[in-house]
Design a protein around this motif. Sequence first.
Motif, PDB file in Angstrom:
ATOM      1  N   GLN A  88     -10.255   8.884   7.720  1.00 43.88           N
ATOM      2  CA  GLN A  88      -8.873   8.499   7.412  1.00 43.88           C
ATOM      3  C   GLN A  88      -8.186   9.577   6.591  1.00 43.88           C
ATOM      4  N   GLU A  95      -5.723   9.581   3.449  1.00 44.42           N
ATOM      5  CA  GLU A  95      -5.309   8.638   2.409  1.00 44.42           C
ATOM      6  C   GLU A  95      -3.908   8.897   1.878  1.00 44.42           C
ATOM      7  N   TYR A 121      -0.286   7.740   6.493  1.00 47.12           N
ATOM      8  CA  TYR A 121      -1.649   7.252   6.670  1.00 47.12           C
ATOM      9  C   TYR A 121      -2.035   7.334   8.142  1.00 47.12           C
TER      10      TYR A 121
END
Length: 139
Positions: free
Chosen positions: A66, A68, A72
């Motif tokens: 991912q 952050e 996103y």
Amino acid sequence: MSVREREEFLAGTHIGVLSVPDGRAPLLIPIWYAYTPGGDVRISTSSGTRKYDLIRTAPAVGFAVQQEAMPYRYVSVDGPVAGHEPVDPAEYREWSIRYLGPEQGERFFAAVQDDLGGWVTFRIRPERWRTFDFGKEFT
């Protein structure tokens, strides 16, 4: 994300989270990795650990990365463990530098290189992809 976007994102430098079946609840592990678009996700771990035993016997695993900070984004894949082989020290040195920078990466690698003889690199074949790009939701 398009196929190209998701593969480029997965090929970036992120800490991955590996999900391995472990009875009632999966084992979730933050881990360094490598990925080249179109190939397998590669992770390395020491043999003789619970993580190693679970990965080696798992029919399939999950893996996610991912971003952050805004926007996103994430990429999640799951698929079978396609194989494993002894760690290539040159590749693990590259990973150390990739994640820690040149100076700290070299120091870290020097500290662990003698232990790598007991490590393996697992290859995870992405079969199912899930992606999301928050930035695309508001453009």
